[in-house]
Design a protein around this motif. Structure first.
Motif, PDB file in Angstrom:
ATOM      1  N   PRO A 122      68.866  26.988  48.919  1.00  0.00           N
ATOM      2  CA  PRO A 122      68.619  27.325  50.324  1.00  0.00           C
ATOM      3  C   PRO A 122      67.288  26.759  50.808  1.00  0.00           C
ATOM      4  CG  PRO A 122      68.181  29.216  48.928  1.00  0.00           C
ATOM      5  CD  PRO A 122      68.749  28.154  48.036  1.00  0.00           C
ATOM      6  N   THR A 123      67.184  26.522  52.086  1.00  0.00           N
ATOM      7  CA  THR A 123      65.923  26.074  52.671  1.00  0.00           C
ATOM      8  C   THR A 123      64.953  27.246  52.735  1.00  0.00           C
ATOM      9  OG1 THR A 123      66.631  26.612  54.912  1.00  0.00           O
ATOM     10  CG2 THR A 123      67.182  24.408  54.085  1.00  0.00           C
ATOM     11  N   ARG A 124      63.695  26.897  52.967  1.00  0.00           N
ATOM     12  CA  ARG A 124      62.682  27.953  53.073  1.00  0.00           C
ATOM     13  C   ARG A 124      63.010  28.912  54.213  1.00  0.00           C
ATOM     14  NH1 ARG A 124      56.479  26.188  53.054  1.00  0.00           N
ATOM     15  NH2 ARG A 124      57.203  25.496  50.996  1.00  0.00           N
ATOM     16  N   ALA A 125      63.550  28.357  55.281  1.00  0.00           N
ATOM     17  CA  ALA A 125      63.910  29.200  56.431  1.00  0.00           C
ATOM     18  C   ALA A 125      65.022  30.174  56.067  1.00  0.00           C
ATOM     19  CB  ALA A 125      64.338  28.313  57.599  1.00  0.00           C
ATOM     20  N   GLU A 126      65.998  29.708  55.266  1.00  0.00           N
ATOM     21  CA  GLU A 126      67.095  30.591  54.858  1.00  0.00           C
ATOM     22  C   GLU A 126      66.606  31.683  53.919  1.00  0.00           C
ATOM     23  OE1 GLU A 126      70.885  27.484  55.052  1.00  0.00           O
ATOM     24  OE2 GLU A 126      69.611  27.554  53.264  1.00  0.00           O
ATOM     25  N   VAL A 127      65.673  31.321  53.026  1.00  0.00           N
ATOM     26  CA  VAL A 127      65.103  32.332  52.134  1.00  0.00           C
ATOM     27  C   VAL A 127      64.343  33.388  52.942  1.00  0.00           C
ATOM     28  CG1 VAL A 127      63.432  32.740  50.287  1.00  0.00           C
ATOM     29  CG2 VAL A 127      64.954  30.765  50.167  1.00  0.00           C
ATOM     30  N   CYS A 128      63.543  32.929  53.888  1.00  0.00           N
ATOM     31  CA  CYS A 128      62.773  33.854  54.734  1.00  0.00           C
ATOM     32  C   CYS A 128      63.705  34.758  55.535  1.00  0.00           C
ATOM     33  CB  CYS A 128      61.864  33.074  55.678  1.00  0.00           C
ATOM     34  SG  CYS A 128      60.498  32.231  54.849  1.00  0.00           S
ATOM     35  N   ILE A 140      70.872  43.132  49.825  1.00  0.00           N
ATOM     36  CA  ILE A 140      70.172  43.006  48.546  1.00  0.00           C
ATOM     37  C   ILE A 140      70.771  41.855  47.742  1.00  0.00           C
ATOM     38  CG2 ILE A 140      69.884  44.138  46.301  1.00  0.00           C
ATOM     39  CD1 ILE A 140      69.447  46.761  47.810  1.00  0.00           C
ATOM     40  N   VAL A 141      72.100  41.774  47.708  1.00  0.00           N
ATOM     41  CA  VAL A 141      72.767  40.666  47.008  1.00  0.00           C
ATOM     42  C   VAL A 141      72.407  39.334  47.657  1.00  0.00           C
ATOM     43  CG1 VAL A 141      75.019  39.645  46.476  1.00  0.00           C
ATOM     44  CG2 VAL A 141      74.663  42.097  46.169  1.00  0.00           C
ATOM     45  N   ARG A 142      72.331  39.317  48.982  1.00  0.00           N
ATOM     46  CA  ARG A 142      71.984  38.086  49.699  1.00  0.00           C
ATOM     47  C   ARG A 142      70.558  37.633  49.364  1.00  0.00           C
ATOM     48  NH1 ARG A 142      73.110  38.501  55.897  1.00  0.00           N
ATOM     49  NH2 ARG A 142      75.172  38.978  55.040  1.00  0.00           N
ATOM     50  N   MET A 143      69.651  38.582  49.232  1.00  0.00           N
ATOM     51  CA  MET A 143      68.275  38.248  48.835  1.00  0.00           C
ATOM     52  C   MET A 143      68.252  37.617  47.445  1.00  0.00           C
ATOM     53  SD  MET A 143      66.107  41.579  50.122  1.00  0.00           S
ATOM     54  CE  MET A 143      64.757  41.159  49.041  1.00  0.00           C
ATOM     55  N   ALA A 144      68.977  38.237  46.513  1.00  0.00           N
ATOM     56  CA  ALA A 144      69.020  37.699  45.158  1.00  0.00           C
ATOM     57  C   ALA A 144      69.657  36.316  45.130  1.00  0.00           C
ATOM     58  CB  ALA A 144      69.788  38.663  44.250  1.00  0.00           C
ATOM     59  N   LEU A 145      70.688  36.104  45.938  1.00  0.00           N
ATOM     60  CA  LEU A 145      71.319  34.787  46.030  1.00  0.00           C
ATOM     61  C   LEU A 145      70.337  33.733  46.532  1.00  0.00           C
ATOM     62  CD1 LEU A 145      74.884  35.529  47.462  1.00  0.00           C
ATOM     63  CD2 LEU A 145      74.369  34.240  45.372  1.00  0.00           C
ATOM     64  N   ALA A 146      69.532  34.106  47.523  1.00  0.00           N
ATOM     65  CA  ALA A 146      68.557  33.163  48.068  1.00  0.00           C
ATOM     66  C   ALA A 146      67.511  32.777  47.028  1.00  0.00           C
ATOM     67  CB  ALA A 146      67.871  33.776  49.296  1.00  0.00           C
ATOM     68  N   LEU A 147      67.212  33.699  46.111  1.00  0.00           N
ATOM     69  CA  LEU A 147      66.184  33.421  45.106  1.00  0.00           C
ATOM     70  C   LEU A 147      66.711  32.609  43.924  1.00  0.00           C
ATOM     71  CD1 LEU A 147      64.193  36.789  44.845  1.00  0.00           C
ATOM     72  CD2 LEU A 147      63.317  34.580  45.598  1.00  0.00           C
ATOM     73  N   VAL A 148      67.840  33.030  43.347  1.00  0.00           N
ATOM     74  CA  VAL A 148      68.277  32.423  42.082  1.00  0.00           C
ATOM     75  C   VAL A 148      69.727  31.940  42.113  1.00  0.00           C
ATOM     76  CG1 VAL A 148      66.638  33.721  40.673  1.00  0.00           C
ATOM     77  CG2 VAL A 148      68.871  34.716  41.177  1.00  0.00           C
ATOM     78  N   GLY A 149      70.406  32.033  43.254  1.00  0.00           N
ATOM     79  CA  GLY A 149      71.816  31.658  43.310  1.00  0.00           C
ATOM     80  C   GLY A 149      72.082  30.193  43.040  1.00  0.00           C
ATOM     81  N   HIS A 150      71.067  29.345  43.226  1.00  0.00           N
ATOM     82  CA  HIS A 150      71.278  27.903  43.109  1.00  0.00           C
ATOM     83  C   HIS A 150      71.049  27.364  41.701  1.00  0.00           C
ATOM     84  CE1 HIS A 150      67.003  28.601  43.853  1.00  0.00           C
ATOM     85  NE2 HIS A 150      66.772  27.478  43.182  1.00  0.00           N
TER      86      HIS A 150
END
Length: 425
Positions: free
Chosen positions: A204-210, A78-88
């Motif tokens: 993150p790239t689109r692939a990393e987000v997916c 769950i934390v990893r998902m949130a990082l992929a969305l707004v971590g940057h």
């Protein structure tokens, strides 16, 4: 006089260090002596009958689900998902903390479990990135107390049992207020952190987000299963706890493959210990609850509060302020078990919807989990981050005030709870 005897014994016992569960039994025995009703058999009977409640089975199962979730890797994904969305984005780890807190709240229902897990995962990352640690720890603590409000909430389960109201309706009523608490601290974080010079993560790239969503989708399915099942009557809150525990065990063991059979004994033991503490509190509370009814303490309280009963909004504001003050010195569970049965007849006499009051009650007592000196979630964050409680409290104040303002907003505009409640129910 009866009220003074009850409160005097209870508060004196707590003040000299007697555990709250034993203090409840002592206050019950004191009331029995005062009413000339002392009978050891009645104490045992009410304690056993109070815990012999099918609905209360939901609490240990949701606690067990939280254990499986943390050990099985659901929380981390769950934390990893949130990082992929707004971590940057600037201040991104703060947004990650809030988004993750809301998602984890919809899985475990335990503020302490969510707060500890988030602090362990995010505080080291925030330290490395140059965030203000006291403020960051305060944000995580305030995010953690969303768990007792959003279903499945152990606090709402206990309130439903103590006040004899529908737990399913309480669950449905907690959805919007819990989300509003998250939104309020998100907005506050944006205000207080926008000038901070911190390291941001690479986008993150689109692939990393997916990939992050692909791994996290199994964790995301659980809250929808619970809400769908409760709304359409497929299972009761107790059965929802079983579904949550079995699902978290299945995903952690067979999907993520991080949960080992050798881990199960320790996880069951932890859940059992937490359940034993809660159930002993319930037993003591049921003894005092029965005596409160016999002594007609709600009737005395109604007489005491009669000047405010023609003004429901003012009455609620006074009650919320009182509960907030009590929450600084007492944990949420005993407050619910002691005061819910006392206040519910008064609330009904004023004409306030019991479900609406239950949500407000649990929200304001949840904030007590992050107010010193007792605040268990606040102490947990400080312990994990090796931070001073006074400094974290100061850093937490903007977020605490934001969540308190949400409670005030819900009191002024009760439709924010009652209208969505009608739809969800």
């Amino acid at each position: 006089m009866t009220v003074l005897i009850f409160l005097g014994i209870l508060l004196s016992a707590i003040a000299i260090g007697i555990p709250i569960s034993f203090s409840l039994f002592l206050s019950g025995i004191g009331l029995m002596w005062h009413l000339d009703l002392f009978d050891a058999q009645l104490i045992a009977q009410n304690a056993v009958d109070g815990t012999n409640n099918f609905v209360l089975l939901a609490a240990p199962f949701f606690m067990l689900a939280g254990e499986f979730m943390n050990a099985g890797g659901l929380s981390r994904r769950i934390v990893r998902m949130a990082l992929a969305l707004v971590g940057h984005i600037p201040g991104g780890l703060g947004y990650v903390a809030v988004f993750a807190a809301i998602l984890m709240a919809s899985l475990s229902g335990s503020a302490l479990a969510d707060t500890t897990a988030l602090a362990a995962m995010l505080l080291p990352m925030m330290r490395e990135a140059g965030y203000n640690l006291n403020r960051s720890a305060g944000l995580i603590a305030c995010g953690g107390v969303i768990a007792p409000v959003i279903p499945p909430s152990i606090g709402l389960i206990l309130f439903g049992v103590a006040a004899q109201v529908s737990i399913t309706k309480l669950f449905m009523g907690g959805i919007v207020p819990g989300i509003l608490m998250g939104v309020s601290i998100l907005i506050t974080w944006w205000f207080v952190s926008r000038r901070d010079n911190v390291v941001t993560f690479e986008k993150p790239t689109r692939a990393e987000v997916c990939q992050a969503f692909k791994e996290g989708i199994w964790a995301m399915i659980l809250p929808f299963i619970i809400l769908f099942g409760l709304k359409f009557g497929i299972f009761t809150p107790t059965e929802a706890g079983v579904v949550a525990a079995v699902y978290a065990l299945f995903v952690g063991k067979f999907i993520y493959k991080e949960l080992k059979f050798s881990d199960l004994y320790g996880l069951f033991l932890n859940a059992g210990k937490m359940t034993a503490v809660v159930m002993f509190l319930v037993g003591g509370a049921m003894v005092t609850s029965w005596l409160i009814t016999v002594a007609d303490l709600p009737g005395e309280l109604i007489t005491l509060l009669e000047p405010f009963m023609d003004h429901p909004t003012l009455f609620l504001l006074i009650l919320v302020t009182l509960l907030f003050v009590i929450g600084t010195a007492m944990d949420q569970t005993p407050i619910i078990l002691i005061l819910a049965p006392v206040l519910m007849p008064v609330v009904k006499a004023v004409g306030i919807d019991p479900i609406y009051f239950g949500v407000i009650f649990v929200m304001i007592t949840a904030l007590g989990l992050i107010t010193p000196p007792v605040g268990t979630s606040l102490n947990a964050v400080c312990s994990v981050g090796k931070l001073k409680i006074g400094e974290v409290t100061w850093g937490m104040m903007p977020f605490l005030m934001a969540e308190f303002l949400v409670v005030v907003l819900l009191i002024i505009f009760p439709e924010l709870v009652t209208v969505p409640l009608e739809w969800f129910s």
